[in-house]
Design a protein around this motif. Structure first.
Motif, short mmCIF file in Angstrom:
data_model
loop_
_atom_site.label_atom_id
_atom_site.label_comp_id
_atom_site.label_asym_id
_atom_site.label_seq_id
_atom_site.Cartn_x
_atom_site.Cartn_y
_atom_site.Cartn_z
N SER A 1 13.99 -49.23 -31.48
CA SER A 1 13.66 -49.13 -32.89
C SER A 1 12.66 -48.00 -33.04
N ALA A 2 12.90 -47.09 -33.99
CA ALA A 2 11.98 -45.97 -34.20
C ALA A 2 11.70 -45.81 -35.67
N ASP A 3 10.41 -45.75 -36.03
CA ASP A 3 9.99 -45.52 -37.41
C ASP A 3 9.22 -44.22 -37.43
N ASN A 4 9.90 -43.17 -37.88
CA ASN A 4 9.34 -41.84 -37.99
C ASN A 4 8.93 -41.66 -39.44
N SER A 5 7.65 -41.81 -39.75
CA SER A 5 7.19 -41.87 -41.14
C SER A 5 7.15 -40.53 -41.86
N VAL B 1 8.15 -52.90 -25.15
CA VAL B 1 7.14 -51.84 -25.28
C VAL B 1 7.04 -51.48 -26.76
N THR B 2 5.82 -51.62 -27.32
CA THR B 2 5.56 -51.27 -28.71
C THR B 2 4.48 -50.20 -28.73
N LEU B 3 4.82 -49.03 -29.25
CA LEU B 3 3.89 -47.91 -29.34
C LEU B 3 3.69 -47.56 -30.80
N THR B 4 2.41 -47.58 -31.24
CA THR B 4 2.09 -47.32 -32.63
C THR B 4 1.00 -46.26 -32.70
N SER B 5 1.27 -45.19 -33.43
CA SER B 5 0.31 -44.10 -33.57
C SER B 5 0.02 -43.85 -35.04
N ALA B 6 -1.28 -43.71 -35.37
CA ALA B 6 -1.66 -43.35 -36.73
C ALA B 6 -1.38 -41.87 -36.99
N ALA B 7 -1.05 -41.12 -35.95
CA ALA B 7 -0.72 -39.70 -36.07
C ALA B 7 0.67 -39.49 -35.48
N ILE C 1 9.23 -36.62 -42.66
CA ILE C 1 10.56 -36.02 -42.70
C ILE C 1 10.79 -35.26 -41.39
N GLY C 2 11.94 -35.47 -40.81
CA GLY C 2 12.28 -34.80 -39.56
C GLY C 2 13.09 -35.71 -38.68
N GLY C 3 13.55 -35.17 -37.58
CA GLY C 3 14.38 -35.92 -36.67
C GLY C 3 13.60 -36.72 -35.68
N VAL C 4 14.28 -37.64 -35.07
CA VAL C 4 13.70 -38.43 -33.99
C VAL C 4 14.34 -37.97 -32.70
N ASP D 1 9.94 -50.23 -29.22
CA ASP D 1 9.64 -50.10 -30.64
C ASP D 1 8.63 -48.96 -30.80
N LEU D 2 9.06 -47.88 -31.46
CA LEU D 2 8.22 -46.69 -31.63
C LEU D 2 7.86 -46.52 -33.10
N ASN D 3 6.56 -46.38 -33.39
CA ASN D 3 6.08 -46.23 -34.76
C ASN D 3 5.04 -45.13 -34.81
N ALA D 4 5.22 -44.15 -35.69
CA ALA D 4 4.25 -43.06 -35.79
C ALA D 4 4.13 -42.58 -37.22
N ALA D 5 2.91 -42.67 -37.78
CA ALA D 5 2.68 -42.24 -39.16
C ALA D 5 2.85 -40.73 -39.30
N GLY D 6 2.56 -39.97 -38.23
CA GLY D 6 2.66 -38.52 -38.28
C GLY D 6 3.93 -37.98 -37.67
N GLY D 7 4.82 -38.84 -37.26
CA GLY D 7 6.10 -38.41 -36.71
C GLY D 7 6.23 -38.67 -35.22
N ILE D 8 7.46 -38.77 -34.80
CA ILE D 8 7.79 -38.97 -33.39
C ILE D 8 8.31 -37.64 -32.87
#
Length: 176
Positions: free
Chosen positions: A167-171, A122-128, A173-176, A146-153
């Protein structure tokens, strides 16, 4: 602003815009699905059910509020802005058997219902933001997540992750 219902005994190739406005687009097909450029899906709810086969609907103009999926095949879906994994016509969330699920959103991606892909990825990508909602409602059950979010998770304490690899990319500052 009317519901659109399609039953396809085989593969579906969208070549024209499907615009239900505030209605629901419901597609039951035995094969896979693809779309040509500009053949976008616009609806309040988008439901895909039926057999097996890859569903690849990555049009830049796709714009649905809620998506639900219950098939034994992979799903790749791109939405122009915010989208919810929700309930459409009584079907909750996304179930793909053991196939991969890829969701991309140009806005917030909200998990209001579970995603179940068994041994799939499962790959989830958000521009927000990627927003899980409610304990257990936004569960993800997959071999790899695989979690990716430009505005945070959002707060992952509200989500159930059953996976071997996360895998989590929280773009931001802040926690996941």
């Amino acid at each position: 602003n009317n519901n659109v219902s399609l039953t396809v005994p085989g593969n579906l190739s969208l070549s024209n815009l499907v615009n239900a406005g505030s209605g629901i687009v419901s597609v039951n097909l035995t094969g896979g699905a693809s779309q040509a450029g500009g053949a976008d899906v616009i609806a309040s709810g988008f439901l895909l059910t039926g057999g097996a086969g890859a569903v690849t609907l990555n049009g830049a103009g796709n714009n649905v509020t809620d998506i639900a999926y219950n098939r034994a095949g992979s799903l790749s879906f791109r939405d122009a802005d915010a989208v919810n994994v929700g309930t459409v016509a009584g079907v909750n969330g996304i179930t793909s058997g053991n196939a991969n699920v890829v969701l991309q959103s140009g806005g917030n991606l909200t998990l209001a219902q579970p995603i179940q892909s068994g041994t799939g990825v499962v790959t989830l990508t958000s521009a927000a933001q990627l927003n899980p909602t409610g304990v257990g409602l936004g569960a993800i059950l997959a071999r790899t997540v695989d979690l990716n979010a430009a505005g945070g998770i959002g707060n992952l304490n509200t989500i159930t992750l059953q996976s071997d690899i996360i895998s989590a990319d929280n773009s931001v500052i802040g926690g996941v």
